[in-house]
Motif scaffolding. Structure first.
Motif, PDB file in Angstrom:
ATOM      1  N   CYS A  68      -5.565  16.663  -7.961  1.00 49.53           N
ATOM      2  CA  CYS A  68      -5.956  15.308  -8.339  1.00 49.53           C
ATOM      3  C   CYS A  68      -6.670  15.301  -9.685  1.00 49.53           C
ATOM      4  O   CYS A  68      -6.337  14.530 -10.582  1.00 49.53           O
ATOM      5  CB  CYS A  68      -6.854  14.698  -7.258  1.00 49.53           C
ATOM      6  SG  CYS A  68      -7.408  13.018  -7.634  1.00 49.53           S
ATOM      7  N   ILE A  99      -0.177   5.383   0.639  1.00 48.78           N
ATOM      8  CA  ILE A  99      -1.251   6.327   0.961  1.00 48.78           C
ATOM      9  C   ILE A  99      -0.797   7.731   0.599  1.00 48.78           C
ATOM     10  O   ILE A  99       0.237   8.211   1.081  1.00 48.78           O
ATOM     11  CB  ILE A  99      -1.615   6.250   2.451  1.00 48.78           C
ATOM     12  CG1 ILE A  99      -2.016   4.815   2.815  1.00 48.78           C
ATOM     13  CG2 ILE A  99      -2.758   7.222   2.783  1.00 48.78           C
ATOM     14  CD1 ILE A  99      -2.243   4.602   4.304  1.00 48.78           C
ATOM     15  N   GLY A 144      -1.066  -1.033  -3.948  1.00 49.84           N
ATOM     16  CA  GLY A 144      -2.418  -0.599  -3.621  1.00 49.84           C
ATOM     17  C   GLY A 144      -2.430   0.894  -3.308  1.00 49.84           C
ATOM     18  O   GLY A 144      -2.138   1.293  -2.182  1.00 49.84           O
ATOM     19  N   LEU A 145      -2.738   1.706  -4.303  1.00 52.24           N
ATOM     20  CA  LEU A 145      -2.791   3.158  -4.103  1.00 52.24           C
ATOM     21  C   LEU A 145      -4.051   3.535  -3.323  1.00 52.24           C
ATOM     22  O   LEU A 145      -5.154   3.134  -3.673  1.00 52.24           O
ATOM     23  CB  LEU A 145      -2.803   3.882  -5.449  1.00 52.24           C
ATOM     24  CG  LEU A 145      -1.466   4.154  -6.126  1.00 52.24           C
ATOM     25  CD1 LEU A 145      -1.702   4.842  -7.468  1.00 52.24           C
ATOM     26  CD2 LEU A 145      -0.570   5.016  -5.253  1.00 52.24           C
ATOM     27  N   LYS A 146      -3.847   4.304  -2.264  1.00 44.67           N
ATOM     28  CA  LYS A 146      -4.972   4.821  -1.487  1.00 44.67           C
ATOM     29  C   LYS A 146      -4.880   6.343  -1.496  1.00 44.67           C
ATOM     30  O   LYS A 146      -3.913   6.918  -0.995  1.00 44.67           O
ATOM     31  CB  LYS A 146      -4.923   4.291  -0.050  1.00 44.67           C
ATOM     32  CG  LYS A 146      -5.060   2.784   0.041  1.00 44.67           C
ATOM     33  CD  LYS A 146      -5.055   2.303   1.482  1.00 44.67           C
ATOM     34  CE  LYS A 146      -5.210   0.794   1.561  1.00 44.67           C
ATOM     35  NZ  LYS A 146      -5.217   0.310   2.972  1.00 44.67           N
ATOM     36  N   LEU A 147      -5.858   6.968  -2.098  1.00 41.20           N
ATOM     37  CA  LEU A 147      -5.852   8.420  -2.253  1.00 41.20           C
ATOM     38  C   LEU A 147      -6.806   9.056  -1.254  1.00 41.20           C
ATOM     39  O   LEU A 147      -7.927   8.590  -1.060  1.00 41.20           O
ATOM     40  CB  LEU A 147      -6.274   8.802  -3.672  1.00 41.20           C
ATOM     41  CG  LEU A 147      -5.496   8.135  -4.813  1.00 41.20           C
ATOM     42  CD1 LEU A 147      -6.019   8.632  -6.153  1.00 41.20           C
ATOM     43  CD2 LEU A 147      -4.013   8.392  -4.681  1.00 41.20           C
ATOM     44  N   LYS A 148      -6.327  10.113  -0.630  1.00 41.31           N
ATOM     45  CA  LYS A 148      -7.149  10.867   0.310  1.00 41.31           C
ATOM     46  C   LYS A 148      -7.189  12.314  -0.156  1.00 41.31           C
ATOM     47  O   LYS A 148      -6.149  12.981  -0.214  1.00 41.31           O
ATOM     48  CB  LYS A 148      -6.587  10.773   1.727  1.00 41.31           C
ATOM     49  CG  LYS A 148      -6.647   9.368   2.317  1.00 41.31           C
ATOM     50  CD  LYS A 148      -6.171   9.348   3.757  1.00 41.31           C
ATOM     51  CE  LYS A 148      -6.257   7.954   4.362  1.00 41.31           C
ATOM     52  NZ  LYS A 148      -7.655   7.489   4.499  1.00 41.31           N
ATOM     53  N   MET A 173       0.150   8.561   6.598  1.00 43.55           N
ATOM     54  CA  MET A 173       0.144   8.932   5.191  1.00 43.55           C
ATOM     55  C   MET A 173       1.594   8.927   4.723  1.00 43.55           C
ATOM     56  O   MET A 173       2.492   9.374   5.449  1.00 43.55           O
ATOM     57  CB  MET A 173      -0.500  10.313   5.008  1.00 43.55           C
ATOM     58  CG  MET A 173      -0.568  10.804   3.565  1.00 43.55           C
ATOM     59  SD  MET A 173      -1.519  12.355   3.468  1.00 43.55           S
ATOM     60  CE  MET A 173      -3.206  11.708   3.601  1.00 43.55           C
ATOM     61  N   ASP A 174       1.833   8.407   3.524  1.00 45.41           N
ATOM     62  CA  ASP A 174       3.205   8.278   3.023  1.00 45.41           C
ATOM     63  C   ASP A 174       3.690   9.544   2.334  1.00 45.41           C
ATOM     64  O   ASP A 174       4.816   9.999   2.552  1.00 45.41           O
ATOM     65  CB  ASP A 174       3.296   7.102   2.052  1.00 45.41           C
ATOM     66  CG  ASP A 174       2.925   5.793   2.720  1.00 45.41           C
ATOM     67  OD1 ASP A 174       3.488   5.502   3.793  1.00 45.41           O
ATOM     68  OD2 ASP A 174       2.068   5.067   2.191  1.00 45.41           O
ATOM     69  N   PRO A 182       0.810  -1.226   0.000  1.00 46.49           N
ATOM     70  CA  PRO A 182       0.000   0.000   0.000  1.00 46.49           C
ATOM     71  C   PRO A 182       0.841   1.272   0.000  1.00 46.49           C
ATOM     72  O   PRO A 182       1.931   1.312   0.567  1.00 46.49           O
ATOM     73  CB  PRO A 182      -0.786  -0.115   1.315  1.00 46.49           C
ATOM     74  CG  PRO A 182       0.133  -0.897   2.208  1.00 46.49           C
ATOM     75  CD  PRO A 182       0.862  -1.875   1.324  1.00 46.49           C
TER      76      PRO A 182
END
Length: 295
Positions: free
Chosen positions: A101, A93, A120-124, A140-141, A91
């Motif tokens: 975006c 993040i 696994g890209l997780k976008l916030k 968060m990365d 993942p």
């Protein structure tokens, strides 16, 4: 006891001599001898014995051989597993403002997902103040900021490109008919803002506070598309990144006000915590962003 010593031991057993093992492993024969001597010293036993020209394992050597093979196999399996991690996976993040975006990062995200399907890209979506907190808590990365600059001592920010910010209104709005719009002209105006904490909103609010100019009403709306619709309907004025309203300005749905006040320009930054460990997946994302977006 070192893995290389055990591998030397295994090779001697399989090839039947110190000299052949040295040749196979690319060592000098003295190095091979030293490896075995160190093993024997640590284990306090003899591993080999000679009968004439024949090299044979002792009973303790036979006992060690089974363990040595298992240990060497596990070591190789572990190395292979981590070598495979050179292919980005797991993942990642990433936080980003809605405007970046939608208008800048869609193609990059699509390309990254195509190149590294095991990530696994997780976008916030959100604002910089929230991202700061998440980066500091290691929740968060990476994050994209729209800021004038990054001054946080614990954050590392790379400027990707300067991002103009414009003040917009409906074409029929009174300020849209002026040749110049100064700070004092904003007295009593209705503003349609993004969430509190966005950098360009904060900049304008600081300008208004310093000059004692007060808005009549502030409408706070989270979605840029909704903000634009409110402004098009002449419900107020807004400040937004130029990229988010460029099309509406060109088609005449919105008017860019001739702002003469302090500079509202920001920059797009890629930001991470200075103590963050970068996995292969994170490094690959940073590299792709730099290749595609760094200006």
């Amino acid at each position: 006891m070192e893995i290389r010593q055990l591998k030397t031991f295994i090779t001697i057993v399989k090839l039947g001599s110190f000299s052949q093992a040295a040749q196979f492993l690319g060592y000098t024969q003295s190095t091979v001898t030293t490896h075995i001597q160190l093993l024997e010293k640590e284990l306090a036993t003899a591993l080999f014995e000679r009968f004439g020209h024949q090299l044979m394992l002792t009973t303790d050597g036979e006992r060690l051989y089974d363990y040595a093979e298992q240990i060497a196999k596990l070591a190789d399996d572990a190395k292979n597993e981590f070598d495979n991690f050179a292919v980005p996976r797991g993942p990642v993040i990433i936080g980003m403002p809605e405007s970046l975006c939608v208008y800048y990062l869609t193609d990059v995200l699509k390309e990254y997902a195509s190149l590294y399907p095991d990530v696994g890209l997780k976008l916030k979506l959100g604002i910089a103040s929230d991202f700061r907190l998440l980066l500091r808590k290691n929740m968060m990365d990476l994050a994209f900021f729209l800021e004038k600059n990054i001054k946080d001592a614990d954050l590392v920010g790379q400027l990707l490109w300067p991002e103009p910010v414009v003040m917009v209104a409906a074409p029929q709005h009174r300020l849209a008919r002026q040749k110049k719009v100064r700070v004092k002209d904003l007295q009593g105006q209705t503003f349609v803002f993004t969430d509190a904490g966005s950098s360009y909103r904060r900049v304008l609010e600081e300008i208004l506070a310093k000059t004692d100019v007060q808005a009549r009403t502030v409408l706070e709306i989270g979605q840029i598309q909704t903000i634009k619709q409110f402004v098009i309907a002449n419900l107020g004025i807004a400040i937004l990144p130029l990229i988010a309203v460029k099309k509406e300005i060109e088609t005449g749905l919105l008017a860019a006000l001739p702002w003469q006040g302090p500079d509202l320009k920001t920059g797009a930054y890629l930001v991470y915590h200075k103590d963050k460990w970068h996995s292969h997946a994170i490094r690959a994302f940073i590299k792709l962003v730099q290749e595609r977006l760094l200006k």
